[in-house]
Design a protein around this motif. Sequence first.
Motif, PDB file in Angstrom:
ATOM      1  N   ARG A  21      65.667  35.950 -58.418  1.00  0.00           N
ATOM      2  CA  ARG A  21      65.926  34.797 -59.268  1.00  0.00           C
ATOM      3  C   ARG A  21      66.807  33.774 -58.564  1.00  0.00           C
ATOM      4  N   PHE A  22      66.687  32.521 -58.994  1.00  0.00           N
ATOM      5  CA  PHE A  22      67.577  31.476 -58.504  1.00  0.00           C
ATOM      6  C   PHE A  22      68.166  30.743 -59.693  1.00  0.00           C
ATOM      7  N   TYR A  23      69.300  30.102 -59.459  1.00  0.00           N
ATOM      8  CA  TYR A  23      69.953  29.280 -60.467  1.00  0.00           C
ATOM      9  C   TYR A  23      70.640  28.143 -59.727  1.00  0.00           C
ATOM     10  N   ALA A  24      70.321  26.911 -60.078  1.00  0.00           N
ATOM     11  CA  ALA A  24      70.887  25.746 -59.392  1.00  0.00           C
ATOM     12  C   ALA A  24      71.557  24.824 -60.401  1.00  0.00           C
ATOM     13  N   LEU A  25      72.697  24.275 -60.009  1.00  0.00           N
ATOM     14  CA  LEU A  25      73.446  23.325 -60.832  1.00  0.00           C
ATOM     15  C   LEU A  25      73.732  22.083 -60.004  1.00  0.00           C
ATOM     16  N   GLU A  26      73.663  20.923 -60.631  1.00  0.00           N
ATOM     17  CA  GLU A  26      73.968  19.669 -59.928  1.00  0.00           C
ATOM     18  C   GLU A  26      74.450  18.633 -60.937  1.00  0.00           C
ATOM     19  N   VAL A  63      83.598  20.544 -66.176  1.00  0.00           N
ATOM     20  CA  VAL A  63      84.055  21.739 -66.900  1.00  0.00           C
ATOM     21  C   VAL A  63      82.881  22.681 -67.171  1.00  0.00           C
ATOM     22  N   LEU A  64      81.759  22.139 -67.651  1.00  0.00           N
ATOM     23  CA  LEU A  64      80.584  22.977 -67.907  1.00  0.00           C
ATOM     24  C   LEU A  64      80.008  23.517 -66.599  1.00  0.00           C
ATOM     25  N   PHE A  65      79.979  22.690 -65.547  1.00  0.00           N
ATOM     26  CA  PHE A  65      79.500  23.115 -64.229  1.00  0.00           C
ATOM     27  C   PHE A  65      80.276  24.335 -63.741  1.00  0.00           C
ATOM     28  N   LEU A  66      81.594  24.259 -63.780  1.00  0.00           N
ATOM     29  CA  LEU A  66      82.433  25.358 -63.297  1.00  0.00           C
ATOM     30  C   LEU A  66      82.297  26.594 -64.181  1.00  0.00           C
ATOM     31  N   ASP A  67      82.182  26.404 -65.491  1.00  0.00           N
ATOM     32  CA  ASP A  67      82.022  27.529 -66.404  1.00  0.00           C
ATOM     33  C   ASP A  67      80.709  28.264 -66.141  1.00  0.00           C
ATOM     34  N   LEU A  68      79.621  27.521 -65.971  1.00  0.00           N
ATOM     35  CA  LEU A  68      78.326  28.141 -65.690  1.00  0.00           C
ATOM     36  C   LEU A  68      78.316  28.818 -64.321  1.00  0.00           C
TER      37      LEU A  68
END
Length: 82
Positions: A21-26, A63-68
């Motif tokens: 699996r992968f998970y990406a945030l930007e 804040v949401l980026f760091l939490d996820l």
Amino acid sequence: MIYQPYHIYTERTDPTKNMARFYALEISRSLFGEPCLIRRWGRIGASGQSIVHHFENEHDAVVLFLDLARHKKSRGYVPRSA
């Protein structure tokens, strides 16, 4: 204005469970200039799914980026180069 780039790509693999699996945030700007957090996830090698969260200020997006990112790390996801 986004002061620094926020982008992370993580993967979680386990051959015994046939898991890849992968998970990406930007964090980027929308067409109207508001900050937005883009989340993408799915099986490695597939296009996967995505969702976009819009915010009024960059702080809330960060804040949401760091939490996820913290949550995914606790689940066994490891940062990789995209």
